[in-house]
Design a protein around this motif. Structure first.
Motif, PDB file in Angstrom:
ATOM      1  N   ALA A 115      -1.447 -10.105  38.039  1.00 13.77           N
ATOM      2  CA  ALA A 115      -0.112 -10.687  38.234  1.00 13.77           C
ATOM      3  C   ALA A 115      -0.122 -12.173  37.879  1.00 13.77           C
ATOM      4  O   ALA A 115       0.811 -12.687  37.256  1.00 13.77           O
ATOM      5  CB  ALA A 115       0.334 -10.494  39.676  1.00 13.77           C
ATOM      6  N   ARG A 118      -0.091 -12.459  34.064  1.00 15.41           N
ATOM      7  CA  ARG A 118       1.247 -12.233  33.492  1.00 15.41           C
ATOM      8  C   ARG A 118       2.170 -13.415  33.776  1.00 15.41           C
ATOM      9  O   ARG A 118       3.010 -13.777  32.949  1.00 15.41           O
ATOM     10  CB  ARG A 118       1.851 -10.951  34.063  1.00 15.41           C
ATOM     11  CG  ARG A 118       1.225  -9.658  33.602  1.00 15.41           C
ATOM     12  CD  ARG A 118       1.315  -9.463  32.099  1.00 15.41           C
ATOM     13  NE  ARG A 118       0.227 -10.146  31.393  1.00 15.41           N
ATOM     14  CZ  ARG A 118       0.296 -10.584  30.165  1.00 15.41           C
ATOM     15  NH1 ARG A 118       1.420 -10.454  29.471  1.00 15.41           N
ATOM     16  NH2 ARG A 118      -0.720 -11.188  29.583  1.00 15.41           N
ATOM     17  N   CYS A 119       2.023 -14.012  34.955  1.00 18.68           N
ATOM     18  CA  CYS A 119       2.877 -15.145  35.333  1.00 18.68           C
ATOM     19  C   CYS A 119       2.635 -16.328  34.398  1.00 18.68           C
ATOM     20  O   CYS A 119       3.591 -16.956  33.910  1.00 18.68           O
ATOM     21  CB  CYS A 119       2.582 -15.535  36.778  1.00 18.68           C
ATOM     22  SG  CYS A 119       3.720 -16.763  37.457  1.00 18.68           S
ATOM     23  N   SER A 213       4.817 -13.959  42.472  1.00 19.85           N
ATOM     24  CA  SER A 213       4.508 -14.075  41.035  1.00 19.85           C
ATOM     25  C   SER A 213       5.599 -13.435  40.198  1.00 19.85           C
ATOM     26  O   SER A 213       6.071 -14.025  39.205  1.00 19.85           O
ATOM     27  CB  SER A 213       3.163 -13.414  40.731  1.00 19.85           C
ATOM     28  OG  SER A 213       2.116 -14.057  41.409  1.00 19.85           O
ATOM     29  N   TYR A 214       6.026 -12.240  40.594  1.00 23.00           N
ATOM     30  CA  TYR A 214       7.043 -11.549  39.811  1.00 23.00           C
ATOM     31  C   TYR A 214       8.431 -12.152  40.002  1.00 23.00           C
ATOM     32  O   TYR A 214       9.272 -12.072  39.105  1.00 23.00           O
ATOM     33  CB  TYR A 214       7.029 -10.055  40.127  1.00 23.00           C
ATOM     34  CG  TYR A 214       5.842  -9.384  39.477  1.00 23.00           C
ATOM     35  CD1 TYR A 214       5.758  -9.281  38.088  1.00 23.00           C
ATOM     36  CD2 TYR A 214       4.788  -8.905  40.231  1.00 23.00           C
ATOM     37  CE1 TYR A 214       4.658  -8.699  37.481  1.00 23.00           C
ATOM     38  CE2 TYR A 214       3.681  -8.324  39.630  1.00 23.00           C
ATOM     39  CZ  TYR A 214       3.630  -8.223  38.249  1.00 23.00           C
ATOM     40  OH  TYR A 214       2.530  -7.665  37.644  1.00 23.00           O
ATOM     41  N   CYS A 236       5.638  -5.946  32.407  1.00 16.64           N
ATOM     42  CA  CYS A 236       5.488  -6.183  33.849  1.00 16.64           C
ATOM     43  C   CYS A 236       5.883  -4.969  34.687  1.00 16.64           C
ATOM     44  O   CYS A 236       5.368  -4.784  35.789  1.00 16.64           O
ATOM     45  CB  CYS A 236       6.333  -7.384  34.269  1.00 16.64           C
ATOM     46  SG  CYS A 236       5.707  -8.955  33.654  1.00 16.64           S
ATOM     47  N   ILE A 240       4.094  -3.599  38.077  1.00 12.43           N
ATOM     48  CA  ILE A 240       4.833  -3.510  39.339  1.00 12.43           C
ATOM     49  C   ILE A 240       4.761  -2.086  39.907  1.00 12.43           C
ATOM     50  O   ILE A 240       4.603  -1.893  41.117  1.00 12.43           O
ATOM     51  CB  ILE A 240       6.306  -3.934  39.142  1.00 12.43           C
ATOM     52  CG1 ILE A 240       6.387  -5.430  38.819  1.00 12.43           C
ATOM     53  CG2 ILE A 240       7.138  -3.628  40.378  1.00 12.43           C
ATOM     54  CD1 ILE A 240       7.757  -5.903  38.373  1.00 12.43           C
TER      55      ILE A 240
END
Length: 298
Positions: A115, A118-119, A213-214, A236, A240
């Motif tokens: 995560a 990806r962030c 983060s998401y 993403c 998730i």
């Protein structure tokens, strides 16, 4: 010296012979899918020049952990479904407890690291390669293994020093902390609180980090072009899905005092077998780069 028990009797997943035969066939297919699917992902990533980004580096380790984690419980579960009496030695039980928490916690940390990856990739694309380089990736994976080892060692030491002097029947299909605390010949309230703080808090904190983060990613995507936004959301969404499937059952099992519920066995099946089986499907069916690399590989 305080323990008279040399082996434990597992109740298993079911006592019904007809249901056990169906479950045997079902879980045998599930386990084969876990092994083949995750090994395919590892081989594809290692052999493909296109899949050399940190995301796929972490994904290959996640697949390895999925295979290891399911192997801790699935073979014993499948074997026991064929027999009425299901036993495991005291040493084997403690080893299963340690390994289960070790690989399970490693997966929690790896999902959190993914995560973070990806962030950074979406929120700071120009600085991504300098922030998340190979050196950093190696350290993040190493930290995940070390953190999981410390967590698992604490859980195991809390259980192994307890006296087991009589009852040895575990209402579960593998050795875990809560069922073992229930059999101890002493008051385990304090240890139960420590276990909940150790396992539950790790799961909860990592889950909160993932949610934050998401949330940051979603806010960042509002300023990006529609094409880039859709691509980022598509990538993403796979992550998730895995996070929800894995963290939901873990928080339900471990974020509570030392108690057992009838639903625990089915919930445990979900995060020890179902999620590791779904991971390769989720990451391949929703990822064009992985699918194209697999086609070239074969």
């Amino acid at each position: 010296n305080k323990t008279n028990v040399t082996e434990f009797i597992l109740y298993g997943l079911t006592q019904d012979k007809a249901v056990a035969k169906v479950c045997f066939s079902l879980f045998l297919v599930f386990y084969a899918t876990i092994i083949l699917g995750n090994l395919l992902i590892i081989i594809t990533i290692k052999s493909s020049e296109q899949l050399n980004s940190p995301m796929y580096f972490f994904l290959s380790y996640l697949s390895f952990v999925d295979v290891s984690y399911s192997t801790v419980t699935a073979p014993k579960l499948i074997y026991d479904l064929l027999f009425e009496k299901k036993t495991i030695s005291f040493v084997g039980c403690i080893a299963q407890l340690f390994a289960g928490h070790f690989f399970g916690c490693t997966e929690i940390f790896l999902l959190t690291v993914m995560a973070y990856d990806r962030c950074i990739a979406i929120c700071k694309p120009l600085h991504y390669t300098s922030i998340v380089n190979k050196h950093v990736c190696g350290w993040l994976v190493a930290a995940s293994w070390v953190g999981a080892f410390v967590h698992s060692l604490v859980q195991t030491l809390l259980v192994i020093q307890l006296p087991f002097c009589g009852p040895n029947e575990i209402d579960h299909f593998f050795c875990d902390v809560h069922p073992l605390l229930k059999l101890a010949c002493t008051d385990t309230y304090i240890i139960g609180v420590i276990v909940a703080a150790n396992s539950g808090v790790i799961s909860l904190i990592c889950f909160v980090i993932l949610v934050v983060s998401y949330a940051v990613i979603l806010v960042s995507l509002r300023t990006q072009p529609s094409e880039g936004r859709l691509k980022a959301l598509y990538t993403c969404s796979s992550h998730i899905t895995v996070v929800v499937l894995f963290f939901g059952p873990c928080i339900f099992i471990y974020m509570r005092p030392s108690t057992t519920f009838s639903a625990d066995k089915m919930v445990s099946v979900f995060y020890t077998i179902i999620t590791p089986m779904l991971n390769p499907l989720i990451y391949t069916l929703r990822n064009e780069a992985v699918k194209n690399s697999m086609k070239k590989l074969w």
